[in-house]
Design a protein around this motif. Structure first.
Motif, PDB file in Angstrom:
ATOM      1  N   THR A  15     -13.090 -32.444 -59.423  1.00 54.48           N
ATOM      2  CA  THR A  15     -14.157 -33.320 -59.915  1.00 54.48           C
ATOM      3  C   THR A  15     -13.955 -34.742 -59.410  1.00 54.48           C
ATOM      4  O   THR A  15     -14.852 -35.570 -59.543  1.00 54.48           O
ATOM      5  CB  THR A  15     -14.165 -33.367 -61.455  1.00 54.48           C
ATOM      6  OG1 THR A  15     -12.937 -33.952 -61.907  1.00 54.48           O
ATOM      7  CG2 THR A  15     -14.336 -31.982 -62.062  1.00 54.48           C
ATOM      8  N   TYR A  74     -21.694 -41.694 -71.477  1.00 57.52           N
ATOM      9  CA  TYR A  74     -22.357 -40.603 -70.755  1.00 57.52           C
ATOM     10  C   TYR A  74     -23.670 -40.206 -71.431  1.00 57.52           C
ATOM     11  O   TYR A  74     -24.650 -39.886 -70.768  1.00 57.52           O
ATOM     12  CB  TYR A  74     -21.409 -39.400 -70.671  1.00 57.52           C
ATOM     13  CG  TYR A  74     -21.804 -38.326 -69.678  1.00 57.52           C
ATOM     14  CD1 TYR A  74     -22.118 -38.630 -68.363  1.00 57.52           C
ATOM     15  CD2 TYR A  74     -21.812 -36.989 -70.054  1.00 57.52           C
ATOM     16  CE1 TYR A  74     -22.440 -37.642 -67.449  1.00 57.52           C
ATOM     17  CE2 TYR A  74     -22.130 -35.989 -69.146  1.00 57.52           C
ATOM     18  CZ  TYR A  74     -22.445 -36.319 -67.846  1.00 57.52           C
ATOM     19  OH  TYR A  74     -22.760 -35.335 -66.945  1.00 57.52           O
ATOM     20  N   SER A  78     -27.263 -39.793 -69.549  1.00 55.68           N
ATOM     21  CA  SER A  78     -28.089 -38.584 -69.547  1.00 55.68           C
ATOM     22  C   SER A  78     -27.861 -37.803 -70.836  1.00 55.68           C
ATOM     23  O   SER A  78     -26.875 -37.070 -70.962  1.00 55.68           O
ATOM     24  CB  SER A  78     -27.759 -37.691 -68.345  1.00 55.68           C
ATOM     25  OG  SER A  78     -28.478 -36.467 -68.448  1.00 55.68           O
ATOM     26  N   GLU A  81     -27.554 -33.998 -70.070  1.00 58.23           N
ATOM     27  CA  GLU A  81     -26.259 -33.556 -69.535  1.00 58.23           C
ATOM     28  C   GLU A  81     -25.179 -33.617 -70.613  1.00 58.23           C
ATOM     29  O   GLU A  81     -24.335 -32.718 -70.711  1.00 58.23           O
ATOM     30  CB  GLU A  81     -25.840 -34.401 -68.327  1.00 58.23           C
ATOM     31  CG  GLU A  81     -26.633 -34.127 -67.081  1.00 58.23           C
ATOM     32  CD  GLU A  81     -26.560 -32.679 -66.619  1.00 58.23           C
ATOM     33  OE1 GLU A  81     -25.501 -32.035 -66.784  1.00 58.23           O
ATOM     34  OE2 GLU A  81     -27.568 -32.182 -66.107  1.00 58.23           O
ATOM     35  N   HIS A  85     -23.201 -30.359 -71.959  1.00 63.00           N
ATOM     36  CA  HIS A  85     -21.742 -30.342 -71.853  1.00 63.00           C
ATOM     37  C   HIS A  85     -21.109 -30.042 -73.210  1.00 63.00           C
ATOM     38  O   HIS A  85     -20.240 -29.161 -73.325  1.00 63.00           O
ATOM     39  CB  HIS A  85     -21.255 -31.686 -71.316  1.00 63.00           C
ATOM     40  CG  HIS A  85     -19.957 -31.604 -70.600  1.00 63.00           C
ATOM     41  ND1 HIS A  85     -19.744 -32.212 -69.392  1.00 63.00           N
ATOM     42  CD2 HIS A  85     -18.792 -30.999 -70.908  1.00 63.00           C
ATOM     43  CE1 HIS A  85     -18.508 -31.971 -68.989  1.00 63.00           C
ATOM     44  NE2 HIS A  85     -17.907 -31.243 -69.904  1.00 63.00           N
ATOM     45  N   LYS A 128     -20.790 -26.399 -62.517  1.00 67.47           N
ATOM     46  CA  LYS A 128     -22.135 -26.780 -62.946  1.00 67.47           C
ATOM     47  C   LYS A 128     -22.172 -27.964 -63.896  1.00 67.47           C
ATOM     48  O   LYS A 128     -23.194 -28.636 -63.996  1.00 67.47           O
ATOM     49  CB  LYS A 128     -22.829 -25.580 -63.596  1.00 67.47           C
ATOM     50  CG  LYS A 128     -23.082 -24.457 -62.614  1.00 67.47           C
ATOM     51  CD  LYS A 128     -23.801 -23.300 -63.249  1.00 67.47           C
ATOM     52  CE  LYS A 128     -24.104 -22.253 -62.193  1.00 67.47           C
ATOM     53  NZ  LYS A 128     -24.198 -20.920 -62.727  1.00 67.47           N
ATOM     54  N   THR A 129     -21.081 -28.211 -64.600  1.00 66.25           N
ATOM     55  CA  THR A 129     -21.107 -29.236 -65.642  1.00 66.25           C
ATOM     56  C   THR A 129     -20.074 -30.338 -65.410  1.00 66.25           C
ATOM     57  O   THR A 129     -20.413 -31.519 -65.414  1.00 66.25           O
ATOM     58  CB  THR A 129     -20.886 -28.575 -67.021  1.00 66.25           C
ATOM     59  OG1 THR A 129     -21.832 -27.501 -67.165  1.00 66.25           O
ATOM     60  CG2 THR A 129     -21.098 -29.562 -68.146  1.00 66.25           C
ATOM     61  N   LYS A 131     -18.466 -31.168 -62.716  1.00 67.25           N
ATOM     62  CA  LYS A 131     -18.662 -31.941 -61.476  1.00 67.25           C
ATOM     63  C   LYS A 131     -19.696 -33.044 -61.682  1.00 67.25           C
ATOM     64  O   LYS A 131     -19.574 -34.127 -61.105  1.00 67.25           O
ATOM     65  CB  LYS A 131     -19.068 -31.015 -60.329  1.00 67.25           C
ATOM     66  CG  LYS A 131     -17.892 -30.269 -59.761  1.00 67.25           C
ATOM     67  CD  LYS A 131     -18.289 -29.554 -58.498  1.00 67.25           C
ATOM     68  CE  LYS A 131     -17.058 -29.040 -57.800  1.00 67.25           C
ATOM     69  NZ  LYS A 131     -17.379 -28.489 -56.499  1.00 67.25           N
ATOM     70  N   LYS A 132     -20.699 -32.798 -62.509  1.00 69.00           N
ATOM     71  CA  LYS A 132     -21.688 -33.845 -62.822  1.00 69.00           C
ATOM     72  C   LYS A 132     -21.014 -34.976 -63.591  1.00 69.00           C
ATOM     73  O   LYS A 132     -21.258 -36.147 -63.315  1.00 69.00           O
ATOM     74  CB  LYS A 132     -22.850 -33.264 -63.633  1.00 69.00           C
ATOM     75  CG  LYS A 132     -23.750 -32.352 -62.820  1.00 69.00           C
ATOM     76  CD  LYS A 132     -24.847 -31.765 -63.699  1.00 69.00           C
ATOM     77  CE  LYS A 132     -25.674 -30.761 -62.889  1.00 69.00           C
ATOM     78  NZ  LYS A 132     -26.631 -30.052 -63.742  1.00 69.00           N
ATOM     79  N   ALA A 135     -18.825 -36.935 -61.123  1.00 70.68           N
ATOM     80  CA  ALA A 135     -19.606 -37.838 -60.280  1.00 70.68           C
ATOM     81  C   ALA A 135     -19.990 -39.093 -61.060  1.00 70.68           C
ATOM     82  O   ALA A 135     -19.911 -40.217 -60.553  1.00 70.68           O
ATOM     83  CB  ALA A 135     -20.851 -37.125 -59.740  1.00 70.68           C
ATOM     84  N   PHE A 136     -20.397 -38.901 -62.316  1.00 71.28           N
ATOM     85  CA  PHE A 136     -20.741 -40.035 -63.172  1.00 71.28           C
ATOM     86  C   PHE A 136     -19.519 -40.935 -63.393  1.00 71.28           C
ATOM     87  O   PHE A 136     -19.612 -42.155 -63.210  1.00 71.28           O
ATOM     88  CB  PHE A 136     -21.283 -39.528 -64.513  1.00 71.28           C
ATOM     89  CG  PHE A 136     -21.385 -40.598 -65.551  1.00 71.28           C
ATOM     90  CD1 PHE A 136     -22.427 -41.525 -65.522  1.00 71.28           C
ATOM     91  CD2 PHE A 136     -20.442 -40.718 -66.567  1.00 71.28           C
ATOM     92  CE1 PHE A 136     -22.519 -42.534 -66.482  1.00 71.28           C
ATOM     93  CE2 PHE A 136     -20.520 -41.709 -67.523  1.00 71.28           C
ATOM     94  CZ  PHE A 136     -21.567 -42.626 -67.480  1.00 71.28           C
TER      95      PHE A 136
END
Length: 141
Positions: A15, A74, A78, A81, A85, A128-129, A131-132, A135-136
């Motif tokens: 990540t 976070y 979003s 997201e 999560h 799917k989760t 990694k988002k 990135a954030f």
């Protein structure tokens, strides 16, 4: 244990957040070790011990991620997201608790079913989760 059931860590699972990636590697190793142990001993006691240890570490890991989400707002970034999560963490914990209750009732889960569930959940959650989230968090660094 056959290699086909082992998770082989690779950089695709990174990540970019050191603490999260290190904990993911520990979870991968824990799942791999669980598969090896269950190949030798699939007693109710072994299943109970393995699922207890896995749930304990997973909860610690979820707490780490959730503290990072809180610290870096976070939810404000979003809500969708964040909610997804959190729901995935709660659903995983509930499923492991169900498996543990079933074991306590004398209805063990098969090794392939348990390791398959754990492997699929972790890899999907990372890809799917997490990694988002990574990135954030990296955009905040």
């Amino acid at each position: 244990m056959e290699d086909s059931t082992k998770i082989i860590w690779n950089s695709d699972y990174d990540t970019g957040v050191e603490d999260i990636d290190e904990q993911h590697r520990i979870l991968v190793n824990t799942i791999n070790e669980a598969g090896e142990k269950l190949s030798k001993d699939s007693s109710l006691e072994a299943l109970e011990s393995i699922t207890r240890d896995l749930l304990s570490y997973a909860l610690y890991h979820f707490e780490t991620e959730e503290e990072m989400m809180q610290e870096h707002n976070y939810k404000e970034y979003s809500q969708e997201e964040y909610d997804t999560h959190m729901k995935q963490h709660r659903d995983f914990s509930a499923q492991v608790v169900e498996v543990r209750e079933s074991i306590k009732d004398g209805n063990p889960i098969g090794k392939e079913d348990l390791i398959g569930f754990l492997t699929n959940w972790l890899i999907n959650h990372i890809n799917k989760t997490d990694k988002k989230l990574g990135a954030f968090l990296n955009s905040k660094a």
